[in-house]
Structure formats: structure tokens, C-alpha cells
Design a protein around this motif. Structure first.
Motif, mmCIF file in Angstrom:
data_model
loop_
_atom_site.group_PDB
_atom_site.id
_atom_site.type_symbol
_atom_site.label_atom_id
_atom_site.label_comp_id
_atom_site.label_asym_id
_atom_site.label_seq_id
_atom_site.Cartn_x
_atom_site.Cartn_y
_atom_site.Cartn_z
ATOM 1 N N GLU A 117 0.812 -1.202 0.000
ATOM 2 C CA GLU A 117 0.000 0.000 0.000
ATOM 3 C C GLU A 117 0.853 1.262 0.000
ATOM 4 O OE1 GLU A 117 -3.231 0.258 -0.250
ATOM 5 O OE2 GLU A 117 -3.657 -1.881 -0.232
ATOM 6 N N ASP A 118 2.048 1.200 0.615
ATOM 7 C CA ASP A 118 2.848 2.423 0.791
ATOM 8 C C ASP A 118 4.098 2.484 -0.087
ATOM 9 O OD1 ASP A 118 4.044 0.322 2.058
ATOM 10 O OD2 ASP A 118 4.559 1.405 3.886
ATOM 11 N N LYS A 119 4.423 1.399 -0.802
ATOM 12 C CA LYS A 119 5.592 1.421 -1.674
ATOM 13 C C LYS A 119 5.148 1.395 -3.132
ATOM 14 C CE LYS A 119 8.847 1.121 1.530
ATOM 15 N NZ LYS A 119 9.815 2.204 1.765
ATOM 16 N N ARG B 75 5.227 0.778 -7.229
ATOM 17 C CA ARG B 75 5.575 -0.397 -8.024
ATOM 18 C C ARG B 75 7.057 -0.401 -8.365
ATOM 19 N NH1 ARG B 75 2.314 -3.628 -11.389
ATOM 20 N NH2 ARG B 75 3.443 -4.701 -13.056
ATOM 21 N N GLY B 76 7.746 -1.545 -8.175
ATOM 22 C CA GLY B 76 9.153 -1.687 -8.530
ATOM 23 C C GLY B 76 10.127 -1.328 -7.438
ATOM 24 N N ILE B 77 9.633 -0.994 -6.235
ATOM 25 C CA ILE B 77 10.502 -0.630 -5.102
ATOM 26 C C ILE B 77 10.608 -1.813 -4.145
ATOM 27 C CG2 ILE B 77 10.803 0.944 -3.156
ATOM 28 C CD1 ILE B 77 11.198 2.221 -5.906
ATOM 29 N N VAL B 78 11.848 -2.018 -3.597
ATOM 30 C CA VAL B 78 12.073 -3.117 -2.656
ATOM 31 C C VAL B 78 11.408 -2.788 -1.326
ATOM 32 C CG1 VAL B 78 13.793 -4.481 -1.424
ATOM 33 C CG2 VAL B 78 14.235 -3.738 -3.785
ATOM 34 N N VAL B 79 10.547 -3.692 -0.860
ATOM 35 C CA VAL B 79 9.806 -3.491 0.383
ATOM 36 C C VAL B 79 10.610 -3.989 1.585
ATOM 37 C CG1 VAL B 79 7.691 -4.091 1.629
ATOM 38 C CG2 VAL B 79 7.620 -3.669 -0.841
ATOM 39 N N ARG B 80 11.204 -5.154 1.484
ATOM 40 C CA ARG B 80 12.034 -5.713 2.559
ATOM 41 C C ARG B 80 12.978 -6.747 1.971
ATOM 42 N NH1 ARG B 80 9.701 -10.572 4.920
ATOM 43 N NH2 ARG B 80 7.770 -11.143 3.849
ATOM 44 N N PHE C 151 11.878 -8.540 -1.607
ATOM 45 C CA PHE C 151 10.449 -8.472 -1.895
ATOM 46 C C PHE C 151 10.171 -7.146 -2.579
ATOM 47 C CE2 PHE C 151 11.173 -11.263 1.640
ATOM 48 C CZ PHE C 151 10.318 -12.330 1.413
ATOM 49 N N VAL C 152 9.677 -7.236 -3.828
ATOM 50 C CA VAL C 152 9.496 -6.050 -4.664
ATOM 51 C C VAL C 152 8.010 -5.718 -4.766
ATOM 52 C CG1 VAL C 152 9.941 -5.024 -6.927
ATOM 53 C CG2 VAL C 152 11.562 -6.662 -5.953
ATOM 54 N N SER C 153 7.678 -4.437 -4.617
ATOM 55 C CA SER C 153 6.288 -3.987 -4.606
ATOM 56 C C SER C 153 5.654 -4.029 -6.004
ATOM 57 C CB SER C 153 6.209 -2.560 -4.055
ATOM 58 O OG SER C 153 4.909 -2.035 -4.207
ATOM 59 N N LEU C 154 4.402 -4.505 -6.021
ATOM 60 C CA LEU C 154 3.574 -4.399 -7.217
ATOM 61 C C LEU C 154 2.663 -3.173 -7.143
ATOM 62 C CD1 LEU C 154 2.342 -8.025 -8.029
ATOM 63 C CD2 LEU C 154 3.708 -6.533 -9.483
ATOM 64 N N GLY C 155 2.836 -2.396 -6.078
ATOM 65 C CA GLY C 155 1.928 -1.283 -5.831
ATOM 66 C C GLY C 155 0.705 -1.778 -5.082
ATOM 67 N N SER C 156 -0.304 -0.949 -4.987
ATOM 68 C CA SER C 156 -1.523 -1.319 -4.262
ATOM 69 C C SER C 156 -2.339 -2.351 -5.030
ATOM 70 C CB SER C 156 -2.385 -0.079 -4.006
ATOM 71 O OG SER C 156 -2.841 0.471 -5.225
ATOM 72 N N LYS D 187 -9.407 -3.727 -5.361
ATOM 73 C CA LYS D 187 -8.050 -4.103 -4.967
ATOM 74 C C LYS D 187 -7.950 -5.621 -4.872
ATOM 75 C CE LYS D 187 -6.981 0.070 -2.284
ATOM 76 N NZ LYS D 187 -6.561 0.591 -0.962
ATOM 77 N N PRO D 188 -6.742 -6.171 -4.965
ATOM 78 C CA PRO D 188 -6.583 -7.621 -4.776
ATOM 79 C C PRO D 188 -7.175 -8.054 -3.442
ATOM 80 C CG PRO D 188 -4.569 -6.675 -5.638
ATOM 81 C CD PRO D 188 -5.466 -5.511 -5.308
#
Length: 355
Positions: free
Chosen positions: A108-110, A112-117, A135-140, A194-195
Motif C-alpha cells: 500500500e505504501d511502496k 511499483r518496482g521498489i524493494v519493500v524488505r 520483496f518487490v512492490s507491485l503497488g496497491s 483491490k486484490p
């Protein structure tokens, strides 16, 4: 070069010889064996030779293994790639001598394409070549639900599954639309989903076949029977005794009731009054007489005079009709007992039946 290698080889053999001799003397002293005994002829001497050789091989192997274990492996510090874009993170992990292992997640907060952890955490000391999971963000994952009106439900189901959204229930509704096509959804088309969301889908079960039952109480039997026949449904007639002569041949009740739906699986029933005693009621029938007359039409005739003669236990009677063309004659009849029916076209007998 040859002389140098030869010298090294001779020195190596010399060292092995000294080691072998000392190990042999060691075991001979343990077992109290004289060094004067011939190696070739004495069996004990042979056994000591093999034992010494085995010990020497074991010693060399142990030295090699210990040397490998004591050799320090190269270690690296796990870089911090949380918050980096995927391309930069892969390059940084590769430059550190580590192997990246990527997994995509909804965030929700990262963006798309940004490493979350990442695992292991930044700052940990690991051996070179270790796998680092990021773990790479797909966005919301939020999207707008397109309009699937008129499309097959399987097409909508496949689309929603690809977005991580599933159908919670399917409601079938009678509609003029093709059977199996989507009518609407809840949430409606155009909504943001949303998913993990669930959707209720309303699907057409096809056009409604049938009609709402009108109030036919008071209808004459011929009017009521012709109406049901025009709707293409089979129906049943039950005679009901009446003490009022005005209700003779009149619909007194019917099933289904007024405004109830008559479908293909429902057989309407008309309760038609008959004035008379119980014997008259039992012998009276209301029938729909149908006869095809098309084969009797002639090219040079524009008007046809139809005469139907009916003879039953109540007597003789006739029905006269004038037609411009011949097709199927549909005639509601009230007969008592066995009835003989004759059909005349322009005074020519064309059909005779007993019902």
C-alpha cells in the motif's frame, strides 16, 4: 627447468622414504620386531609395511582436510537495498558478491518496482555467494473494473482472477440477453477494486419463457381456451357444476391465479361451469378441435365458406365461418358424450372426426 623439477621430485621421494622408515621402525619397536628381518620373506614385516603405508596416506589426507578447514572463506556485509528500485537493488547485491532472489508483493505504501524488505537484514555478515531474498512492490494493485456487460461469465472470471479478485457468488436472472452472459456486478462496473476483493455477478438465464396469468374469471370457455392456445401452452379443463344457467360455459376459477407466472413447466387449469345435474356435468367436455385446411385451398378461389357440423348426445348444431385463406382451424367446442364432427369447405366435405 628439467633439472629443477627432477631435484624437487628426488627431494620429495627422499622425504617420503625417511617418513616411511621412521614409521616402520615405530611400529616394529611396538611389536618388538628386529629390524634385521627380511621385508620380502617375513610376513610380519610385510604387514608392518602395509600398516605404515596406510598411516602415511591417512596422515597426508588429514593435513589436506585441516588446511582446507582452517583456510578462512571470504565474507561480505549484506547491503541495504530496502527502498531502492529493483534495477539498482539487483546491481548492488551482485556487486557485493551475493545472489538476488526476487519475489513480488502487494504494497500500500511502496510504489511499483521498489524493494519493500529483504532477507537477511542489512548489515548481516554472510559468506560470499549467499542468496539474498528481496520483496518487490507491485503497488496497491488497485484497478478499475471494466464493463463486461453481454460477455460470457468465464471471461470475467478469468480477468478478475488475474487481478487477485474472485467471484463470491453468481446470481442468475431471467433476461432478454443471451444465456450465460453478464448483466451486471456488485460492485458495479467502473468501481475501483483491490486484490482480495470479492464481486457478486448477475448472469442471464435467458429470455423469460411464459407470461403472467390474467384474470379470466367470467371469460367464456372459447375465449379462455383460445387465449391459452395463443400462448403456446398446454392446459387442462375441469368441469364444475353450477346452479346458475348464466354460468354455463363460463370460467369460474383458474390456476395459476391472477398475475402468477405461467412457464413452460406449468400447466394452467380452467374450472368451467356446467349447468345441469351431476350426470350432465360428468358427460360434458370442453375440447380444442384443430384441423389443417391448407391442402384444400385453390388458386382461383378467394373466399371459403366453412361449415362445421357437430352431432353429440345433446343434438345437432352447426358453426359457420367465412375465411379468405385456409390454414389451421382452431375451434373450442363444448360437447356432451361422443361427438361426430364434419368439416365442409364450400359445401364439400373435407374432414370427418369422432371425439
Amino acid at each position: 627447468m628439467y633439472h629443477i623439477l627432477k631435484s624437487i621430485w628426488e627431494a620429495f621421494l627422499g622425504i617420503l622414504g625417511v617418513l616411511f622408515e621412521r614409521v616402520s621402525k615405530f611400529f616394529m619397536n611396538i611389536f618388538g620386531i628386529s629390524s634385521e628381518i627380511d621385508l620380502v620373506t617375513n610376513e610380519v614385516r610385510k604387514a608392518l609395511f602395509l600398516l605404515s603405508l596406510s598411516f602415511l596416506v591417512f596422515f597426508v589426507f588429514s593435513v589436506i582436510v585441516i588446511a582446507i578447514l582452517l583456510t578462512p572463506s571470504k565474507t561480505v556485509v549484506v547491503p541495504d537495498v530496502v527502498g531502492d528500485d529493483i534495477i539498482g537493488a539487483l546491481v548492488e547485491i551482485g556487486n557485493a558478491g551475493l545472489v538476488p532472489n526476487m519475489e513480488v508483493v502487494i504494497s500500500e505504501d511502496k510504489p511499483r518496482g521498489i524493494v519493500v524488505r529483504q532477507i537477511p537484514s542489512p548489515g548481516n555478515i554472510v559468506r560470499e555467494g549467499k542468496s539474498i531474498k528481496i520483496f518487490v512492490s507491485l503497488g496497491s494493485g488497485e484497478f478499475v473494473l471494466p464493463d463486461f456487460t453481454g460477455k460470457q461469465i468465464e471471461e470475467l472470471r478469468s480477468f478478475l482472477a488475474s487481478k487477485g479478485v474472485y467471484i463470491s457468488s453468481v446470481e442468475y436472472v431471467q433476461s432478454e440477453m443471451e444465456q450465460g452472459t453478464v448483466i451486471k456486478t456488485y460492485p458495479s462496473f467502473g468501481s475501483k477494486l483491490k486484490p482480495g476483493s470479492q464481486v457478486v455477478v448477475y448472469v442471464s438465464s435467458g429470455p423469460q419463457v411464459g407470461f403472467p396469468m390474467p384474470n379470466m374469471v367470467g371469460f367464456s370457455y372459447d375465449k379462455a381456451m383460445l387465449f391459452l392456445d395463443s400462448k403456446g401452452v398446454s392446459f387442462k379443463v375441469t368441469t364444475t357444476q353450477t346452479t346458475d344457467p348464466a354460468n354455463d360455459g363460463v370460467v369460474l376459477d383458474h390456476l395459476p391465479r391472477e398475475d402468477e407466472f405461467v412457464s413452460q413447466n406449468v400447466v394452467p387449469e380452467l374450472f368451467i361451469g356446467v349447468f345441469g345435474d351431476e350426470n350432465v356435468v360428468q358427460n360434458t367436455r370442453f375440447v380444442l378441435y384443430k384441423v389443417g385446411l391448407r391442402s384444400f385451398s385453390k388458386a382461383d378461389v378467394n373466399t371459403y365458406y366453412i361449415r362445421i357440423s357437430i352431432t353429440d348426445s345433446s343434438g345437432n348444431r352447426r358453426i359457420d365461418k367465412t375465411l379468405n385463406n385456409l390454414s389451421t382451424l382452431v375451434l373450442p367446442l363444448k360437447v356432451r358424450g361422443v361427438a361426430k364432427i364434419q368439416v365442409f369447405v364450400n359445401e364439400e366435405l373435407v374432414r370427418e372426426d369422432t371425439i
